[in-house]
Scaffold this active site. Structure first.
Site, PDB file in Angstrom:
ATOM      1  N   GLU A 168       3.902   4.722  -1.079  1.00 48.07           N
ATOM      2  CA  GLU A 168       4.486   5.676  -0.140  1.00 48.07           C
ATOM      3  C   GLU A 168       5.338   6.743  -0.816  1.00 48.07           C
ATOM      4  O   GLU A 168       5.450   7.855  -0.332  1.00 48.07           O
ATOM      5  CB  GLU A 168       5.316   4.941   0.918  1.00 48.07           C
ATOM      6  CG  GLU A 168       4.493   4.175   1.932  1.00 48.07           C
ATOM      7  CD  GLU A 168       4.095   2.785   1.473  1.00 48.07           C
ATOM      8  OE1 GLU A 168       4.156   2.492   0.264  1.00 48.07           O
ATOM      9  OE2 GLU A 168       3.683   1.979   2.341  1.00 48.07           O
TER      10      GLU A 168
HETATM   11  N1  T1G Z   1      -5.218   7.632   5.479  1.00 49.17           N
HETATM   12  C1  T1G Z   1      -6.205   8.477   5.834  1.00 49.17           C
HETATM   13  N2  T1G Z   1      -7.244   8.820   5.025  1.00 49.17           N
HETATM   14  C2  T1G Z   1      -7.251   8.264   3.793  1.00 49.17           C
HETATM   15  C3  T1G Z   1      -6.245   7.382   3.336  1.00 49.17           C
HETATM   16  C4  T1G Z   1      -5.197   7.064   4.247  1.00 49.17           C
HETATM   17  N3  T1G Z   1      -4.227   6.220   3.931  1.00 49.17           N
HETATM   18  N4  T1G Z   1      -6.550   7.029   2.059  1.00 49.17           N
HETATM   19  C5  T1G Z   1      -7.691   7.663   1.736  1.00 49.17           C
HETATM   20  N5  T1G Z   1      -8.114   8.402   2.766  1.00 49.17           N
HETATM   21  C6  T1G Z   1      -9.331   9.236   2.796  1.00 49.17           C
HETATM   22  C7  T1G Z   1      -9.246  10.392   1.820  1.00 49.17           C
HETATM   23  O1  T1G Z   1      -8.539  11.475   2.426  1.00 49.17           O
HETATM   24  C8  T1G Z   1     -10.715  10.696   1.622  1.00 49.17           C
HETATM   25  O2  T1G Z   1     -11.126  11.365   2.802  1.00 49.17           O
HETATM   26  C9  T1G Z   1     -11.362   9.319   1.656  1.00 49.17           C
HETATM   27  O3  T1G Z   1     -10.415   8.450   2.329  1.00 49.17           O
HETATM   28  C10 T1G Z   1     -11.631   8.748   0.276  1.00 49.17           C
HETATM   29  O4  T1G Z   1     -10.387   8.833  -0.443  1.00 49.17           O
HETATM   30  C11 T1G Z   1       3.723   2.493   7.057  1.00 49.17           C
HETATM   31  C12 T1G Z   1       3.467   4.902   6.021  1.00 49.17           C
HETATM   32  C13 T1G Z   1      -7.435   4.614  -1.193  1.00 49.17           C
HETATM   33  C14 T1G Z   1      -7.135   4.735  -3.682  1.00 49.17           C
HETATM   34  O5  T1G Z   1      -1.007   6.378   0.019  1.00 49.17           O
HETATM   35  O6  T1G Z   1      -4.691   6.409  -2.854  1.00 49.17           O
HETATM   36  O7  T1G Z   1       0.875   3.188   4.562  1.00 49.17           O
HETATM   37  O8  T1G Z   1     -11.860  13.490   1.665  1.00 49.17           O
HETATM   38  O9  T1G Z   1     -11.269  10.526  -2.078  1.00 49.17           O
HETATM   39  O10 T1G Z   1     -10.585   8.252  -5.057  1.00 49.17           O
HETATM   40  O11 T1G Z   1       4.351   1.896   4.898  1.00 49.17           O
HETATM   41  O12 T1G Z   1      -7.559   7.510  -1.255  1.00 49.17           O
HETATM   42  O13 T1G Z   1     -13.505  11.673   2.221  1.00 49.17           O
HETATM   43  O14 T1G Z   1     -12.443  13.011   4.094  1.00 49.17           O
HETATM   44  O15 T1G Z   1      -9.029   9.360  -2.442  1.00 49.17           O
HETATM   45  O16 T1G Z   1     -11.733   6.178  -4.070  1.00 49.17           O
HETATM   46  C15 T1G Z   1      -0.179   4.612   1.947  1.00 49.17           C
HETATM   47  C16 T1G Z   1      -3.750   6.867  -0.264  1.00 49.17           C
HETATM   48  C17 T1G Z   1      -0.209   5.448   3.192  1.00 49.17           C
HETATM   49  C18 T1G Z   1      -3.185   5.471  -0.164  1.00 49.17           C
HETATM   50  C19 T1G Z   1      -9.143   5.721  -2.590  1.00 49.17           C
HETATM   51  N6  T1G Z   1      -1.478   4.616   1.319  1.00 49.17           N
HETATM   52  N7  T1G Z   1      -5.145   6.849  -0.669  1.00 49.17           N
HETATM   53  O17 T1G Z   1      -9.325   6.643  -3.629  1.00 49.17           O
HETATM   54  O18 T1G Z   1     -11.180   8.066  -2.620  1.00 49.17           O
HETATM   55  S1  T1G Z   1       1.404   5.591   3.900  1.00 49.17           S
HETATM   56  C20 T1G Z   1      -1.794   5.538   0.393  1.00 49.17           C
HETATM   57  C21 T1G Z   1      -5.484   6.655  -1.977  1.00 49.17           C
HETATM   58  C22 T1G Z   1       1.711   4.053   4.537  1.00 49.17           C
HETATM   59  C23 T1G Z   1       3.293   2.481   5.615  1.00 49.17           C
HETATM   60  C24 T1G Z   1       3.097   3.841   5.059  1.00 49.17           C
HETATM   61  C25 T1G Z   1      -6.940   6.781  -2.286  1.00 49.17           C
HETATM   62  C26 T1G Z   1      -7.647   5.433  -2.427  1.00 49.17           C
HETATM   63  P1  T1G Z   1     -12.316  12.464   2.689  1.00 49.17           P
HETATM   64  P2  T1G Z   1     -10.427   9.293  -1.964  1.00 49.17           P
HETATM   65  P3  T1G Z   1     -10.766   7.276  -3.939  1.00 49.17           P
END
Ligand code: T1G
Length: 696
Positions: free
Chosen positions: A125
């Site tokens: 986060e």
């Molecule tokens: N929400 C929505 N879309 C997401 C997403 C997410 N958390 N993570 C990935 N996507 C989409 C991304 O935009 C892309 O979309 C597709 O998935 C493939 O991602 C309450 C508040 C998981 C390691 O920060 O680190 O939980 O472009 O191209 O290289 O405490 O995505 O295909 O339309 O990156 O294989 C915390 C963020 C959220 C993880 C995959 N989680 N994501 O990597 O594919 S805050 C994160 C990543 C939270 C709580 C708090 C990476 C991945 P599109 P990609 P990748």
């Protein structure tokens, strides 16, 4: 429509399988589905355990970032986690791929956790300007202890299954189909009479030196606030009853959700993915690339070759003679040693790259079968044209001929070949095997397929590829010249280089512009000033003090003296600098005035935004987000501001234009407002409005 949470029972175990591709983000529908699934399992008298598992390539990637900024809808994720944990049934999570943010928080609210050997977990986060907001800062420390929890949360790093096992984040590692493994584990727990094991009922973590830890993390964040806030949230897990600690975490999370830093970092997250997905290339198939040629094995050429080898490509590097070829191979070997030492590659991969994948030759004939050639020779048009003439003669039809030039006119280079449609710019940043930015520079005659091939190669090499039109300096170096000129003018007017560096590190840069110049070598900018002198407008003010430093042989770190003196590990301002600056101010009849850090930051940023707006307005950059990604990945712009144009939106583009118009009263040559900036202000629009319009 497929249920985003499928429900089925296997004997006494109810399975909640999340099916929200691509990464099972915890959207509103998924949260509702989990709550309904828990209700259904608890209403079934035959069910004694619940298994939570993800379909597809990941357990759960976290909260749905696409919902951020909108009104949060119930059930909120903390309530879903508490609901899971409070269940009278035994709850097991079976994790594979990534379990990140809210995904790990869901797993932590289960009573037991099993994971695949290659699974990774994390609470990233802070990379979004936030802290975990669904119990992560309260449950994780109860399993790992405060120290490891603070490390994991403030770094946002991914933790591999073995380490997660040692830290008690997961209870078991077992290879196999995640649902099958999860069902077997749940059944084994039932058979052994294992009790429910709510993490929230575990002992609070032992304290650490909270204030010292907070101060250390705050310093490391260089102005980013959420990592340091996370320390306070973990402190609450040690000092407050669980429910109160959860409320404290929620309060901090909601405060951070309102910050500019959260907006900046979410912008960076989505822009990093959008920037290489150009709408105009959506249906264009790139040419296949399995082997590339590199011309020139100096620092840049060796870096490009290394980056390609690390991407699994076959590389043919050509140098003039055997001595240079041997030196190039040695540079590449050093680079690969570094990758091996950092655990990026195995010894076997290292050896394979050096012995099979890499060929170093002294004859262009070795390039006859490569798919793309990237020249990285001396920055001189005559030299480059000669190289391209040879490439044109030896490369196979359809090979893409790329130049790594950082400012020469690629249209001119293309015109010297019989295949201008296959010529493109691939501008890497040194060190090329480390820096993620790649400017894909598109000359007039390049076909969409050749552009798509450039982007595909960039993706294969793990780069953030940004499209640029042809102009002097493309996107990044052209903007850099603008903000460095603004810094130079401030020195002439009364600021010291050292005050400017301090103001920009306070803004969030790792180093200020003068320290960066010393690192890169003052002779590089000196050569550029000499190159541009013949075409420079007389109205343009350029300080002479940097040339004086170079004429005295002071090129920065590499000579031990530049704007700073580098001796015995110490870095101190070079007293000669202000002697020369003061003398120059006198010669120019300037009465020096003082600049506050805020003045310095706003002028520096105004110059950056103004040039960026010109670049977008001219179509050199396709969208404002493209410029933001160039500055983030090539110039160390602080990620929590989102990039210069996101920063401008967050300031209000009107206030930036007002600054520029104020500065223009002193110097209406340098401070000419960009037409696009004036248009946006007149229309009441933002740079983000342009980003959205470009995506449709
Ligand atoms: N929400 C929505 N879309 C997401 C997403 C997410 N958390 N993570 C990935 N996507 C989409 C991304 O935009 C892309 O979309 C597709 O998935 C493939 O991602 C309450 C508040 C998981 C390691 O920060 O680190 O939980 O472009 O191209 O290289 O405490 O995505 O295909 O339309 O990156 O294989 C915390 C963020 C959220 C993880 C995959 N989680 N994501 O990597 O594919 S805050 C994160 C990543 C939270 C709580 C708090 C990476 C991945 P599109 P990609 P990748």
């Amino acid at each position: 429509m497929t249920d985003v949470v499928a429900y089925e029972t296997h004997g006494a175990v109810a399975v909640l399988r999340l099916q929200n591709p691509p990464v099972n983000a915890l959207s509103h529908a998924v949260r509702q589905g989990v709550m309904a699934g828990m209700d259904r399992a608890e209403a079934d008298p035959d069910v004694r355990a619940v298994l939570i598992v993800g379909a597809g390539r990941a357990f759960i990637a976290g909260a749905d970032i696409k919902e951020f900024g909108k009104a949060p809808l119930e059930p909120h994720l903390p309530d879903v986690c508490n609901r899971i944990e409070a269940s009278p049934l035994l709850v097991v999570a079976s994790m594979h791929g990534v379990s990140l943010g809210g995904g790990l928080e869901v797993a932590l609210s289960a009573h037991y956790r099993v994971a695949q050997p290659e699974a990774r977990v994390g609470l990233p986060e802070v990379h979004l300007g936030l802290i975990p907001g669904a119990g992560g800062t309260q449950r994780l420390p109860r399993l790992t202890g405060a120290g490891p929890a603070i490390d994991i949360i403030t770094s946002g790093r991914h933790v591999g299954a073995p380490e997660a096992g040692q830290l008690h984040i997961i209870d078991r590692i077992e290879a196999g189909d995640p649902q099958t493994v999860g069902l077997a584990y749940a059944q084994a727990l039932l058979d052994s009479g294992a009790a429910r094991r709510p993490v929230s009922e575990m002992a609070a973590p032992a304290p650490v030196d909270w204030d010292a830890t907070y101060a250390k993390v705050l310093r490391k964040g260089r102005g980013q606030i959420s990592p340091a806030q996370a320390v306070r949230a973990v402190q609450a897990s040690a000092e407050l009853p669980f429910a109160q600690g959860l409320a404290e975490e929620r309060r901090m999370f909601r405060d951070l959700m309102q910050t500019d830093q959260r907006q900046g970092m979410i912008h960076a997250f989505f822009s990093e993915r959008a920037v290489s997905n150009l709408p105009e290339l959506k249906d264009v198939a790139p040419r296949s690339v399995e082997a590339i040629g590199v011309i020139g094995g100096g620092t840049m050429g060796a870096g490009i070759a290394t980056s390609a080898l690390l991407a699994g490509l076959h590389v043919v590097l050509v140098e003039r003679g055997q001595t240079a070829a041997d030196a190039a191979r040695a540079r590449i070997a050093d680079n690969l040693e570094g990758a091996l030492a950092r655990g990026k590659i195995t010894q076997e991969q290292h050896d394979g790259m050096l012995r099979q994948a890499l060929v170093v030759a002294t004859d262009y004939a070795a390039l006859s079968d490569v798919d793309v050639v990237i020249e990285a020779v001396f920055e001189d048009m005559a030299v480059k044209e000669a190289v391209f003439a040879e490439l044109d003669a030896v490369c196979k039809p359809g090979a893409v001929l790329a130049t790594n030039t950082s400012y020469l006119d690629i249209n001119e280079i293309a015109a010297k070949t019989s295949r201008p449609a296959d010529v493109i710019g691939l501008h890497f940043f040194s060190p090329a095997h480390v820096m993620k930015l790649l400017e894909v520079v598109v000359p007039d005659q390049a076909t969409p397929q050749v552009v798509a091939t450039g982007f595909a190669l960039g993706k294969r090499m793990g780069k953030v590829a940004v499209r640029s039109g042809v102009c002097d300096g493309f996107i990044g170096n052209r903007i850099m010249r603008a903000y460095r000129t603004a810094a130079d003018h401030m020195v002439l007017e009364g600021a010291t280089p050292f005050e400017i560096d301090d103001a920009l590190t306070a803004f969030g840069f790792a180093m200020g512009p003068f320290a960066v110049s010393d690192l890169a070598g003052l002779d590089i900018a000196w050569a550029m000033r000499k190159r541009l002198a013949s075409t420079r407008d007389p109205a343009e003010r350029v300080g002479r003090y940097p040339d004086a430093l170079c004429e005295a042989g002071h090129f920065g770190r590499k000579t031990g003296r530049g704007f700073y003196v580098y001796e015995n590990g110490a870095v101190v301002p070079n007293p000669e600098v202000m002697e020369r600056v003061t003398a120059e101010r006198t010669e120019r009849g300037i009465t020096p005035r003082s600049f506050s850090p805020e003045d310095i930051q706003r002028r520096y940023m105004a110059a950056m935004v103004n040039e960026a707006a010109k670049i977008v307005g001219e179509g050199i950059a396709r969208r404002p987000l493209d410029v933001d990604m160039v500055l983030l990945f090539g110039y160390g712009f602080p990620r929590y501001h989102g990039g210069p144009l996101k920063w401008a939106d967050l300031q209000g583009v009107g206030s930036v234009l007002a600054d520029i118009e104020t500065y223009a009263q002193e110097d209406d040559f340098f401070w000419r407002p960009a037409p696009l900036l004036k248009q946006l202000v007149a229309d009441g629009r933002s740079f983000d409005d342009l980003n959205k319009a470009a995506q449709t």
